[in-house]
Design a protein around this motif. Sequence first.
Motif, PDB file in Angstrom:
ATOM      1  N   ASN A  33      18.124  18.055 -30.423  1.00  0.00           N
ATOM      2  CA  ASN A  33      19.206  17.288 -31.043  1.00  0.00           C
ATOM      3  C   ASN A  33      20.513  18.068 -30.975  1.00  0.00           C
ATOM      4  O   ASN A  33      20.532  19.273 -31.210  1.00  0.00           O
ATOM      5  CB  ASN A  33      18.904  17.000 -32.517  1.00  0.00           C
ATOM      6  CG  ASN A  33      17.662  16.140 -32.689  1.00  0.00           C
ATOM      7  OD1 ASN A  33      16.858  16.390 -33.567  1.00  0.00           O
ATOM      8  ND2 ASN A  33      17.507  15.151 -31.858  1.00  0.00           N
ATOM      9  N   GLY A  34      21.575  17.346 -30.634  1.00  0.00           N
ATOM     10  CA  GLY A  34      22.890  17.976 -30.598  1.00  0.00           C
ATOM     11  C   GLY A  34      23.148  18.795 -29.347  1.00  0.00           C
ATOM     12  O   GLY A  34      24.171  19.486 -29.247  1.00  0.00           O
ATOM     13  N   ALA A  35      22.250  18.711 -28.364  1.00  0.00           N
ATOM     14  CA  ALA A  35      22.396  19.527 -27.145  1.00  0.00           C
ATOM     15  C   ALA A  35      23.535  19.044 -26.251  1.00  0.00           C
ATOM     16  O   ALA A  35      23.997  19.779 -25.379  1.00  0.00           O
ATOM     17  CB  ALA A  35      21.085  19.521 -26.362  1.00  0.00           C
ATOM     18  N   GLY A  36      23.966  17.789 -26.463  1.00  0.00           N
ATOM     19  CA  GLY A  36      25.076  17.266 -25.657  1.00  0.00           C
ATOM     20  C   GLY A  36      24.658  16.161 -24.693  1.00  0.00           C
ATOM     21  O   GLY A  36      25.456  15.742 -23.845  1.00  0.00           O
ATOM     22  N   LYS A  37      23.453  15.649 -24.833  1.00  0.00           N
ATOM     23  CA  LYS A  37      22.933  14.665 -23.882  1.00  0.00           C
ATOM     24  C   LYS A  37      23.745  13.361 -23.909  1.00  0.00           C
ATOM     25  O   LYS A  37      24.174  12.876 -22.871  1.00  0.00           O
ATOM     26  CB  LYS A  37      21.450  14.365 -24.202  1.00  0.00           C
ATOM     27  CG  LYS A  37      20.578  15.615 -24.254  1.00  0.00           C
ATOM     28  CD  LYS A  37      19.141  15.308 -24.608  1.00  0.00           C
ATOM     29  CE  LYS A  37      18.926  14.680 -25.977  1.00  0.00           C
ATOM     30  NZ  LYS A  37      19.315  15.573 -27.110  1.00  0.00           N
ATOM     31  N   SER A  38      23.953  12.830 -25.118  1.00  0.00           N
ATOM     32  CA  SER A  38      24.716  11.572 -25.204  1.00  0.00           C
ATOM     33  C   SER A  38      26.157  11.784 -24.758  1.00  0.00           C
ATOM     34  O   SER A  38      26.778  10.879 -24.181  1.00  0.00           O
ATOM     35  CB  SER A  38      24.711  11.039 -26.638  1.00  0.00           C
ATOM     36  OG  SER A  38      23.424  10.628 -27.001  1.00  0.00           O
ATOM     37  N   THR A  39      26.671  12.966 -25.022  1.00  0.00           N
ATOM     38  CA  THR A  39      28.049  13.252 -24.611  1.00  0.00           C
ATOM     39  C   THR A  39      28.179  13.151 -23.089  1.00  0.00           C
ATOM     40  O   THR A  39      29.178  12.633 -22.579  1.00  0.00           O
ATOM     41  CB  THR A  39      28.471  14.651 -25.122  1.00  0.00           C
ATOM     42  OG1 THR A  39      28.382  14.641 -26.549  1.00  0.00           O
ATOM     43  CG2 THR A  39      29.889  14.985 -24.705  1.00  0.00           C
ATOM     44  N   TYR A  67      35.011  18.632 -29.104  1.00  0.00           N
ATOM     45  CA  TYR A  67      35.465  17.782 -30.211  1.00  0.00           C
ATOM     46  C   TYR A  67      36.046  18.744 -31.235  1.00  0.00           C
ATOM     47  O   TYR A  67      35.285  19.392 -31.951  1.00  0.00           O
ATOM     48  CB  TYR A  67      34.301  17.038 -30.859  1.00  0.00           C
ATOM     49  CG  TYR A  67      33.447  16.175 -29.954  1.00  0.00           C
ATOM     50  CD1 TYR A  67      33.878  14.917 -29.542  1.00  0.00           C
ATOM     51  CD2 TYR A  67      32.182  16.598 -29.565  1.00  0.00           C
ATOM     52  CE1 TYR A  67      33.066  14.111 -28.746  1.00  0.00           C
ATOM     53  CE2 TYR A  67      31.369  15.789 -28.780  1.00  0.00           C
ATOM     54  CZ  TYR A  67      31.824  14.552 -28.376  1.00  0.00           C
ATOM     55  OH  TYR A  67      31.013  13.758 -27.610  1.00  0.00           O
ATOM     56  N   GLN A  95      22.462   4.782 -27.454  1.00  0.00           N
ATOM     57  CA  GLN A  95      21.397   5.406 -28.263  1.00  0.00           C
ATOM     58  C   GLN A  95      21.004   4.472 -29.413  1.00  0.00           C
ATOM     59  O   GLN A  95      19.826   4.304 -29.704  1.00  0.00           O
ATOM     60  CB  GLN A  95      21.878   6.770 -28.771  1.00  0.00           C
ATOM     61  CG  GLN A  95      20.827   7.538 -29.522  1.00  0.00           C
ATOM     62  CD  GLN A  95      21.172   9.022 -29.645  1.00  0.00           C
ATOM     63  OE1 GLN A  95      22.029   9.543 -28.952  1.00  0.00           O
ATOM     64  NE2 GLN A  95      20.506   9.691 -30.562  1.00  0.00           N
ATOM     65  N   HIS A 121      13.744  11.600 -25.560  1.00  0.00           N
ATOM     66  CA  HIS A 121      12.927  12.590 -26.271  1.00  0.00           C
ATOM     67  C   HIS A 121      11.438  12.354 -26.044  1.00  0.00           C
ATOM     68  O   HIS A 121      10.642  13.232 -26.348  1.00  0.00           O
ATOM     69  CB  HIS A 121      13.207  12.531 -27.776  1.00  0.00           C
ATOM     70  CG  HIS A 121      14.514  13.150 -28.155  1.00  0.00           C
ATOM     71  ND1 HIS A 121      14.684  14.510 -28.282  1.00  0.00           N
ATOM     72  CD2 HIS A 121      15.722  12.604 -28.422  1.00  0.00           C
ATOM     73  CE1 HIS A 121      15.935  14.769 -28.625  1.00  0.00           C
ATOM     74  NE2 HIS A 121      16.585  13.626 -28.716  1.00  0.00           N
ATOM     75  N   ALA A 135      30.806  20.613 -27.137  1.00  0.00           N
ATOM     76  CA  ALA A 135      29.582  19.817 -26.971  1.00  0.00           C
ATOM     77  C   ALA A 135      29.006  19.980 -25.573  1.00  0.00           C
ATOM     78  O   ALA A 135      27.796  19.938 -25.382  1.00  0.00           O
ATOM     79  CB  ALA A 135      29.875  18.348 -27.259  1.00  0.00           C
TER      80      ALA A 135
END
Length: 276
Positions: A37-43, A12, A84, A208, A17
Amino acid sequence: MTLTFDRLRKQYGQVVAIDDVTASFAPGLIHGVIGPNGAGKSTLINMTAGSYSVSAGSIALDGKRLDTLKKYQIANSGVARTYQNIRLFDQMTVLENLEVCFYPADVGGTLKEVMWPPYAAARRERRREKCMETLRLFDLQGYAQAEAGSLPYGRQRMLEIARALVCDPRVLLLDEPAAGLNHHETAELTARLAAQRLPDRITIIVEHDMDLVMSLCDNIIVMHHGKLLFQGTPAEVQASPDVQLAYLGTANDIDDIRAAAQDRRAQLGIRARRRS
Ligand SMILES: Nc1ncnc2c1ncn2[C@@H]1O[C@H](COP(=O)(O)OP(=O)(O)OP(=O)(O)O)[C@@H](O)[C@H]1O
Ligand SMILES: [Mg+2]
């Protein structure tokens, strides 16, 4: 049938990501994706479902590229997801939430439906039956005529999963399904998801809640700063000092990881209550 990520990358702007992730997901298993958090899981979920484009590399199901398809074509390939942050059609009833997502196997019958009312009525009835049957899997049948937005938060989470399941997906992607749920609801969710582990289904759960992940998942991927840090069974993940470091910054035991995850659940619980 296998879902594969091959040298997957997502950027991005300046933010990388997802960075060179290669992984494969076998059917019949529940795959967990964990990471800070922010590790890229949702991406990863968003790219697989076609919500986000892929910057480099590829995603394939049965060797057939998904990342070159449009979002609806990916859905038609049998990929379903949840979000999410819950995204229901709040003003529609619980049953309608499923009905609008139900895609009949005999899609070619649409013209026949217009031309022949009895066929249309039979088809509507079949759709309703399938949707009610799916609601029953989550004990939501009693809410069928209620407005989705009026349901308690925990029921809304279940409804979103039921909606994803109504078309019998080959790939089920769940992004933090236990977020905002209390302990009792999380245990219920764990049992209901366990019942959905089918031989020809690939389930990927970003989560999580370590109790859910460790008890439900057969295989776990640990993401960290967009990279795949570790892949293994729950026991292997729990024993990995790398994973503990990724979560805590210090090598420690799983109780500390669980405590960190518990804090995260508490944060989300507050967010969930504020939302309603
Ligand atoms: N639409 C977007 N635009 C810009 N940056 C984004 C976007 N979505 C995610 N990012 C960034 O990409 C990185 C990975 O985000 P992602 O949402 O995939 O993380 P996550 O592992 O799901 O985190 P969390 O556990 O908090 O949900 C983060 O640095 C995030 O800020
Ligand atoms: Mg996320």
